[in-house]
Scaffold this active site. Structure first.
Site, PDB file in Angstrom:
ATOM      1  N   HIS A 197       0.811  -1.227   0.000  1.00 38.12           N
ATOM      2  CA  HIS A 197       0.000   0.000   0.000  1.00 38.12           C
ATOM      3  C   HIS A 197       0.842   1.273   0.000  1.00 38.12           C
ATOM      4  CE1 HIS A 197      -3.401  -2.498   0.174  1.00 38.12           C
ATOM      5  NE2 HIS A 197      -3.594  -2.554   1.472  1.00 38.12           N
ATOM      6  N   HIS A 248      -9.897   1.920   0.487  1.00 35.71           N
ATOM      7  CA  HIS A 248      -9.824   0.733   1.339  1.00 35.71           C
ATOM      8  C   HIS A 248     -10.978   0.686   2.342  1.00 35.71           C
ATOM      9  CE1 HIS A 248      -7.938  -2.695   3.224  1.00 35.71           C
ATOM     10  NE2 HIS A 248      -6.835  -2.561   2.496  1.00 35.71           N
ATOM     11  N   GLU A 290     -11.811  -3.660  -3.017  1.00 34.85           N
ATOM     12  CA  GLU A 290     -10.813  -2.697  -3.480  1.00 34.85           C
ATOM     13  C   GLU A 290     -10.636  -2.817  -4.997  1.00 34.85           C
ATOM     14  OE1 GLU A 290      -7.222  -3.048  -0.885  1.00 34.85           O
ATOM     15  OE2 GLU A 290      -8.487  -4.579   0.073  1.00 34.85           O
TER      16      GLU A 290
END
Length: 356
Positions: free
Chosen positions: A106, A180, A320
């Site tokens: 991420h 997210h 996502e």
């Protein structure tokens, strides 16, 4: 008429102020924060018209720096994982920030989710909206190029929450942005999403190794596996399996589905989530080629949500929309490279409604 209002939300331990932007349209409200350009709250009615919270977020905003990191946030520069924290470039590799078992997760230890974004109203007479902007300098977490990212949230009267992403760079780099958010459509009635039914518009998925990186093989057909969500399946039943891939992810999903649309650029269906007891329904549509589904397998109850309830295992589900994990190392996957003069564009819509 749709409205947008701004208010003070919290002061972080480092002294930064966090502001909340509330979008209201019809009977749906959505709160977004300038911390992480994060979706923090979504309230909508059930079949009986009772409005309740359906997003899983920390009661204490400071938890976003701890166990509740990533919840509802904009993820970047690169959502999901890059293997070995290495970015292949002509003549060699660039070292990225390794923040998960030697990989980059991420965007690195200081990803976009922890940044303060500038904000401005972005709605019109038909939609409430706010746009967030962030400039990521060259070398940020090891990534090349100065990247300017803009994320715009808009909410319409039909319960459609739209997220538009826009990014440009001054040097060749990779970009893979997503949101997210974790959803629990029970409105606080159920502590888990195991009684939710999920359908995904995908016939293939990517197997992973122990580090949750795609294995070196083409995506596999979902037929005959727990990953066959071509028709609605209740999560409690589909996760009741000894399948090796489900076990690798911690007795749940943390995998990428290859959407049928293939990232054509059109906003097309990706997933449909239903909580039959309340009648609430969430449809996810996107321009992206992939959908990472994570079923909150590792939540440990260490912090309370907006209902005041500890967020325990399977307390929420993330849908996502994104490009595939580790795509920089996989020329067979859709490319995540962005060059100067190009514009990265992506759109995802979360449409809330009720079943008859």
């Amino acid at each position: 008429m749709p409205t947008v209002t701004r208010s003070f939300a919290a002061t972080l331990p480092d002294g930064r102020a966090v502001h909340r932007w509330r979008l209201a349209a019809g009977r749906v409200t959505a709160d977004v924060l300038d911390l992480g350009a994060a979706l923090h709250s979504v309230r909508c009615p059930d079949r009986a018209g009772q409005v309740a919270e359906v997003l899983v977020s920390p009661f204490d905003i400071a938890e976003r720096f701890g166990a509740a990191r990533y919840f509802g946030a904009t993820i970047g520069r690169y959502a999901n994982r890059i293997g070995g924290a290495k970015l292949p470039v002509p003549g060699g590799e660039l070292q990225l920030d390794a923040n998960e078992n030697g990989n980059t997760l991420h965007g690195g230890a200081d990803g976009f989710d922890l940044r303060s974004w500038s904000a401005r109203p972005a709605g019109d007479d038909s939609r409430a909206g706010v746009a967030f902007r962030l400039v990521s300098p060259a070398g940020d977490q090891g990534f090349p190029g100065t990247l300017e990212a803009i994320v715009t949230y808009t909410l319409g009267d039909e319960g459609d929450l739209r997220i538009d992403y826009h990014a440009t760079t001054d040097a060749r780099t990779v970009v893979n942005l997503t949101n997210h958010a974790y959803w629990n459509l029970s409105g606080g009635a159920d502590g888990t999403v195991l009684d939710h039914a999920l359908e995904v518009a995908a016939d293939r998925w990517t197997r992973v190794d122990a580090g949750l990186l795609p294995v070196p093989e083409p995506p596999r057909a979902v037929d005959g596996t727990p990953f066959d969500l071509t028709a609605p399946r209740t999560l409690r039943r589909v996760l009741d399996t000894d399948d090796e891939q489900v076990r690798l992810a911690g007795a749940g999903f943390d995998h990428n589905w290859v959407l049928r649309s293939g990232g054509s650029g059109a906003v097309t269906p990706a997933a449909r989530l239903v909580h039959s007891a309340s009648g609430r329904r969430l449809e996810c549509l996107t321009t992206e080629p992939g959908l990472q589904v994570y079923t909150g397998n590792t939540f440990d109850g260490s912090f309370p949500d907006l209902h005041g309830r500890p967020v325990a295992a399977y307390g929420g589900i993330a849908l996502e929309t994104q490009h595939f994990p580790d795509a920089p190392h996989r020329p067979d996957f859709p490319s995540t490279w962005l060059d100067p003069g190009e514009v990265y564009r992506s759109t995802t819509v979360y449409r809330l409604g009720v079943e008859p």
